[in-house]
Enzyme design. Structure first.
Site, short mmCIF file in Angstrom:
data_model
loop_
_atom_site.label_atom_id
_atom_site.label_comp_id
_atom_site.label_asym_id
_atom_site.label_seq_id
_atom_site.Cartn_x
_atom_site.Cartn_y
_atom_site.Cartn_z
N ASN A 19 -6.40 -10.85 -10.74
CA ASN A 19 -6.73 -12.01 -9.90
C ASN A 19 -7.01 -11.61 -8.46
O ASN A 19 -8.06 -11.95 -7.89
CB ASN A 19 -5.55 -12.99 -9.90
CG ASN A 19 -5.11 -13.39 -11.29
OD1 ASN A 19 -5.91 -13.92 -12.04
ND2 ASN A 19 -3.86 -13.14 -11.63
N GLY A 20 -6.04 -10.90 -7.86
CA GLY A 20 -6.16 -10.55 -6.44
C GLY A 20 -7.34 -9.63 -6.18
O GLY A 20 -8.04 -9.77 -5.17
N PHE A 42 -7.73 0.26 -15.92
CA PHE A 42 -7.13 -0.42 -17.06
C PHE A 42 -8.18 -0.70 -18.14
O PHE A 42 -9.18 -1.39 -17.90
CB PHE A 42 -6.48 -1.71 -16.59
CG PHE A 42 -5.62 -2.39 -17.62
CD1 PHE A 42 -4.59 -1.71 -18.26
CD2 PHE A 42 -5.84 -3.71 -17.95
CE1 PHE A 42 -3.79 -2.33 -19.19
CE2 PHE A 42 -5.03 -4.36 -18.88
CZ PHE A 42 -4.01 -3.66 -19.51
N ASP A 44 -11.04 -1.34 -20.55
CA ASP A 44 -12.49 -1.31 -20.29
C ASP A 44 -12.88 -2.25 -19.14
O ASP A 44 -14.02 -2.71 -19.05
CB ASP A 44 -13.25 -1.72 -21.56
CG ASP A 44 -12.89 -3.12 -22.02
OD1 ASP A 44 -11.92 -3.69 -21.46
OD2 ASP A 44 -13.57 -3.68 -22.90
N GLU A 45 -11.90 -2.54 -18.24
CA GLU A 45 -12.18 -3.51 -17.18
C GLU A 45 -13.38 -3.11 -16.33
O GLU A 45 -14.22 -3.96 -15.98
CB GLU A 45 -10.95 -3.69 -16.28
CG GLU A 45 -9.89 -4.58 -16.88
CD GLU A 45 -8.73 -4.89 -15.93
OE1 GLU A 45 -7.95 -5.80 -16.25
OE2 GLU A 45 -8.58 -4.21 -14.89
N GLN A 125 5.03 -4.18 -2.61
CA GLN A 125 6.37 -4.45 -3.15
C GLN A 125 7.38 -3.42 -2.62
O GLN A 125 7.03 -2.49 -1.92
CB GLN A 125 6.39 -4.46 -4.70
CG GLN A 125 5.30 -5.29 -5.33
CD GLN A 125 5.59 -6.78 -5.36
OE1 GLN A 125 6.35 -7.28 -4.55
NE2 GLN A 125 4.94 -7.50 -6.26
N MET A 214 11.89 -7.48 2.91
CA MET A 214 11.30 -8.81 2.80
C MET A 214 10.46 -8.97 1.52
O MET A 214 9.64 -9.88 1.43
CB MET A 214 10.46 -9.13 4.03
CG MET A 214 11.29 -9.37 5.30
SD MET A 214 12.68 -10.53 5.07
CE MET A 214 11.82 -12.05 4.73
N HIS A 221 13.81 -14.60 -7.17
CA HIS A 221 13.64 -14.78 -8.61
C HIS A 221 14.90 -14.40 -9.39
O HIS A 221 15.32 -15.10 -10.31
CB HIS A 221 12.45 -13.95 -9.11
CG HIS A 221 11.14 -14.47 -8.61
ND1 HIS A 221 9.99 -13.72 -8.59
CD2 HIS A 221 10.79 -15.69 -8.11
CE1 HIS A 221 9.00 -14.46 -8.10
NE2 HIS A 221 9.46 -15.65 -7.80
N ARG A 334 8.23 -10.75 -15.49
CA ARG A 334 8.31 -9.99 -14.25
C ARG A 334 9.47 -10.40 -13.35
O ARG A 334 9.90 -9.64 -12.50
CB ARG A 334 6.99 -10.06 -13.49
CG ARG A 334 6.62 -11.38 -12.93
CD ARG A 334 5.21 -11.37 -12.34
NE ARG A 334 4.80 -12.71 -12.05
CZ ARG A 334 4.98 -13.30 -10.87
NH1 ARG A 334 5.54 -12.64 -9.88
NH2 ARG A 334 4.59 -14.53 -10.67
P1 NAI Z 1 -2.67 -9.49 -12.15
O1 NAI Z 1 -1.55 -9.92 -13.03
O2 NAI Z 1 -3.93 -10.28 -12.20
O3 NAI Z 1 -2.98 -7.96 -12.45
C1 NAI Z 1 -3.49 -7.66 -13.66
C2 NAI Z 1 -4.26 -6.39 -13.48
O4 NAI Z 1 -3.36 -5.31 -13.29
C3 NAI Z 1 -5.08 -6.08 -14.69
O5 NAI Z 1 -6.32 -6.75 -14.64
C4 NAI Z 1 -5.21 -4.58 -14.56
O6 NAI Z 1 -6.22 -4.23 -13.64
C5 NAI Z 1 -3.87 -4.17 -13.94
N1 NAI Z 1 -2.96 -3.77 -15.02
C6 NAI Z 1 -2.26 -4.60 -15.82
N2 NAI Z 1 -1.55 -3.87 -16.71
C7 NAI Z 1 -1.82 -2.59 -16.45
C8 NAI Z 1 -1.40 -1.36 -17.03
N3 NAI Z 1 -0.54 -1.34 -18.06
N4 NAI Z 1 -1.87 -0.23 -16.51
C9 NAI Z 1 -2.72 -0.25 -15.46
N5 NAI Z 1 -3.18 -1.37 -14.88
C10 NAI Z 1 -2.72 -2.52 -15.38
O7 NAI Z 1 -2.12 -9.35 -10.67
P2 NAI Z 1 -2.56 -10.21 -9.44
O8 NAI Z 1 -2.38 -11.65 -9.73
O9 NAI Z 1 -3.87 -9.70 -8.96
O10 NAI Z 1 -1.44 -9.80 -8.40
C11 NAI Z 1 -1.42 -8.53 -7.78
C12 NAI Z 1 -0.12 -8.44 -7.00
O11 NAI Z 1 -0.07 -9.55 -6.07
C13 NAI Z 1 1.13 -8.56 -7.87
O12 NAI Z 1 2.12 -7.75 -7.32
C14 NAI Z 1 1.53 -10.03 -7.73
O13 NAI Z 1 2.90 -10.25 -7.92
C15 NAI Z 1 1.12 -10.31 -6.28
N6 NAI Z 1 0.83 -11.71 -6.00
C16 NAI Z 1 -0.14 -12.37 -6.70
C17 NAI Z 1 -0.45 -13.68 -6.40
C18 NAI Z 1 -1.54 -14.43 -7.09
O14 NAI Z 1 -1.77 -15.61 -6.78
N7 NAI Z 1 -2.28 -13.81 -7.99
C19 NAI Z 1 0.29 -14.41 -5.33
C20 NAI Z 1 1.27 -13.61 -4.65
C21 NAI Z 1 1.52 -12.32 -4.98
#
Ligand code: NAI
Length: 407
Positions: A19-20, A42, A44-45, A125, A214, A221, A334
């Site tokens: 997402n991010g 990751f 075939d992304e 983190q 922080m 959680h 998580r």
């Molecule tokens: P996400 O859950 O969308 O990340 C998934 C991505 O992580 C996958 O598309 C892949 O690229 C990678 N991934 C997943 N499993 C993997 C593996 N086994 N090996 C290698 N790569 C792997 O994460 P998101 O939502 O982009 O968040 C990124 C960070 O930001 C996280 O730490 C999350 O807690 C934090 N965060 C996210 C928010 C949000 O709204 N999305 C809000 C606040 C914090």
């Protein structure tokens, strides 16, 4: 250091494919004089995202109060799974992915990193600062490390490689940094602001340990999960319980006490090492007021703040459905894995090195590790066999406050 970061070209590599990574790749690509490359290892992304970009638009849509208000149609210049294509010549490399994947990325990018590059955790983190030395060796001292407390946006992928929605943008965010021995290729205090745009307003200062302290999900959680399930009678529930909104008074007190332990720890560190700036560490109630003031109906206590914070509407405990349609808690998500391995154990490990007792954090950690079937705290010390999968300083052989500060 670049004298005028606003005018010089910046090349950003976003590591991650979730997402991010989607949101920032569009947002950063829309900033002037900016080249954005995405590195995702990751599955075939990379191939799927790249194929999608060739076929059509890449859209980031922005929402306010549930209504779509604007969109961007800017694309990253490259999406690849090959660090040899992504990293050389870049200024800023940012991890925008779950913390468990950082290690894999550090190993992959190491051969192509150069002194002066800036490595950003958005968010990194807890314990982000300990990992590079173990993997990058001497190079870790020549690069600049920057870590932020969160992701600037609440964002969700819509169609992979094609579109994502930014549901909310934070107003302000805190970060900290360690400048490397080689002159950073951009101004590390301002470059991330330039790459995310006006909001959130970033305050980037102080020692990296501040962001570890922080990394609030580590205690928010885990306190909430403990509060809900430590006394559970084991009977499946008819409905999924609310996560934040159902916290009890005792749960709020536990979270408040855990936050006070974190504050005492930072005060102790600053007392022993007056040059170490951890002043960005604040009480969890103050953090709620800082982040979510307009969304909280009653911020008079932590209990009321959590129960009346509108951003938490509809969020429930992670649960598993039973055969007869009822619900039991899922402890493999998580809130109990990442927030412990890259959260609570790190803070607990720092406290152990400083010699500060953290009875409330220990209570939460002891119960959670039992639910996970893990061994972190053993006989009151962070010495269990599973510490090796965390980012606690003990995993990296750090034993003194000076080593923590010098990292
Ligand atoms: P996400 O859950 O969308 O990340 C998934 C991505 O992580 C996958 O598309 C892949 O690229 C990678 N991934 C997943 N499993 C993997 C593996 N086994 N090996 C290698 N790569 C792997 O994460 P998101 O939502 O982009 O968040 C990124 C960070 O930001 C996280 O730490 C999350 O807690 C934090 N965060 C996210 C928010 C949000 O709204 N999305 C809000 C606040 C914090």
């Amino acid at each position: 250091m670049s004298a005028d970061c606003g005018d010089s070209k910046v090349t950003l590599v976003i590591c991650g494919g979730g997402n991010g990574a989607h949101a920032w790749s569009g947002i950063a690509s829309s900033q002037p004089n900016t080249e954005v490359r995405v590195l995702t290892l990751f599955r075939d992304e990379a191939q799927r995202w790249s194929d999608s970009l060739q076929k059509g638009d890449f859209t980031v849509s922005f929402y306010q109060n549930g209504e779509k208000c604007s969109e961007l149609k800017t694309k990253p210049s490259l999406v690849t799974n090959d660090p040899a294509k992504a990293i050389p010549g870049s200024d800023v490399i940012a991890f925008v992915l779950p913390a468990f994947a950082h290690e894999q990325y550090l190993h992959a990018i190491k051969p192509f990193m150069e002194p002066g590059m800036i490595l950003v955790g958005l968010p990194g983190q807890a314990g982000f600062e300990f990992q590079p030395k173990a993997i990058l060796g001497d190079l870790s001292n020549q690069i600049t490390l920057v870590n932020y407390e969160s992701l600037p946006w609440a964002t969700r992928l819509n169609e992979f490689g094609k579109s994502c929605d930014v549901l909310g943008t934070k107003n302000a965010m805190m970060g900290a940094l360690k400048i490397g021995s080689a002159t950073p290729k951009q101004d590390p205090y301002t470059v991330v602001q330039r790459l995310i745009g006006e909001k959130p307003v970033l305050t980037t200062k102080g020692h990296l340990l501040t962001v570890t302290m922080m990394s609030v999900n580590a205690y928010i959680h885990t306190s909430i999960v403990y509060d809900k399930w430590a006394e559970w009678d084991g009977k499946p529930l008819d409905e999924k319980p609310a996560f934040y909104h159902a916290i009890s008074q005792d749960g709020a007190t536990l979270l408040c006490n855990a936050s006070e332990e974190v504050l005492s720890l930072t005060q102790d560190i600053m007392q022993h090492s007056p040059g170490t700036d951890l002043s960005g560490t604040i009480h969890i109630l103050d953090w709620y007021k800082k982040c979510y003031a307009p969304e909280i109906e009653d911020a008079s206590t932590l209990y009321t703040a959590l129960r009346t914070c509108k951003v938490y509407n509809g969020l429930t405990h992670p649960m598993t459905k039973t055969a007869d349609g009822k619900w039991v808690p899922d402890f493999t998500n998580r809130y109990t894995t990442e927030d412990v391995m890259f959260g609570l154990t790190v803070i607990r490990g720092i406290a152990e090195i400083v010699g500060m007792a953290t009875p409330k954090i220990d209570k939460i950690l002891t119960w959670t590790q039992e639910k996970l079937g893990k061994k972190y705290l053993v006989d009151g010390k962070l010495q269990g066999e599973d510490v090796k999968e965390t980012r606690a300083p003990q995993r990296y052989g750090l034993t003194s406050l000076q080593e923590l500060i010098d990292i």
